[in-house]
Scaffold this motif. Sequence first.
Motif, short mmCIF file in Angstrom:
data_model
loop_
_atom_site.label_atom_id
_atom_site.label_comp_id
_atom_site.label_asym_id
_atom_site.label_seq_id
_atom_site.Cartn_x
_atom_site.Cartn_y
_atom_site.Cartn_z
N LEU A 187 -2.87 6.56 0.50
CA LEU A 187 -3.29 6.08 -0.33
C LEU A 187 -4.06 4.92 1.38
O LEU A 187 -4.74 4.81 2.26
N LYS B 64 1.89 8.57 -3.15
CA LYS B 64 0.49 8.24 -3.37
C LYS B 64 0.42 7.52 -2.98
O LYS B 64 -1.39 7.28 -2.26
N SER B 65 0.55 5.72 -2.83
CA SER B 65 0.07 5.45 -2.38
C SER B 65 0.11 5.20 -0.16
O SER B 65 -0.94 4.01 -0.30
N ASP C 255 -4.89 4.08 -7.41
CA ASP C 255 -4.15 4.65 -6.59
C ASP C 255 -3.17 4.32 -8.37
O ASP C 255 -2.60 2.79 -8.27
#
Length: 234
Positions: free
Chosen positions: A47, A43-44, A85
């Motif tokens: 981002l 996820k990060s 996030d």
Amino acid sequence: MAKRMDIGESALTDEDSATMATAPYNYSYIFKYIIIGDMGVGKSCLLHQFTEKKFMADCPHTIGVEFGTRIIEVSGQKIKLQIWDTAGQERFRAVTRSYYRGAAGALMVYDITRRSTYNHLSSWLTDARNLTNPNTVIILIGNKADLEAQRDVTYEEAKQFAEENGLLFLEASAKTGENVEDAFLEAAKKIYQNIQDGSLDLNAAESGVQHKPSAPQGGRLTSEPQPQREGCGC
């Protein structure tokens, strides 16, 4: 730039969510996004790839939430994305759930090489449906598409899950950048379409959209938090 808010820092409400110093306001809307999914799905990294155009290998796992912004263009309109996030660990779910409220878009991520992360999607989707507004746009993202040889979840079954649940869907790679832009842009296009057809009420606090920000010269504008720490976590 993606910024970290550790679990020890106070979780921000939408009212706290925001505050930003004046700079050129060359955008017409602000859309709030959240990124959800199991720990380690990237996820990060998604981002960071979207906001910084870089892949951060071996990032520490997110503790609490991280935050990033970027201005995009949809149908000739400049739109600022506020992207939250969230940590994937179960022990942080109670805190991260507070960030679902008022989200215009949700990116729900799984790892195509780890079936367990796909099997948990129903739980993440239940949270997203229960804690966001009915018009929140949810896009399913199968991350790590560059690891085709290690694939454990087929494109077809994930696409079917998305269709059955009314979700947008694509596979992406935070490492190569494949489809990362499209993931964020497709959600924004759908949100903008909802604004244009009147199905999204901009006057509703939970819409996750702010229209035409403005502030007096030298003043401040409610918009986004300014966490102090920086970092990237997967």
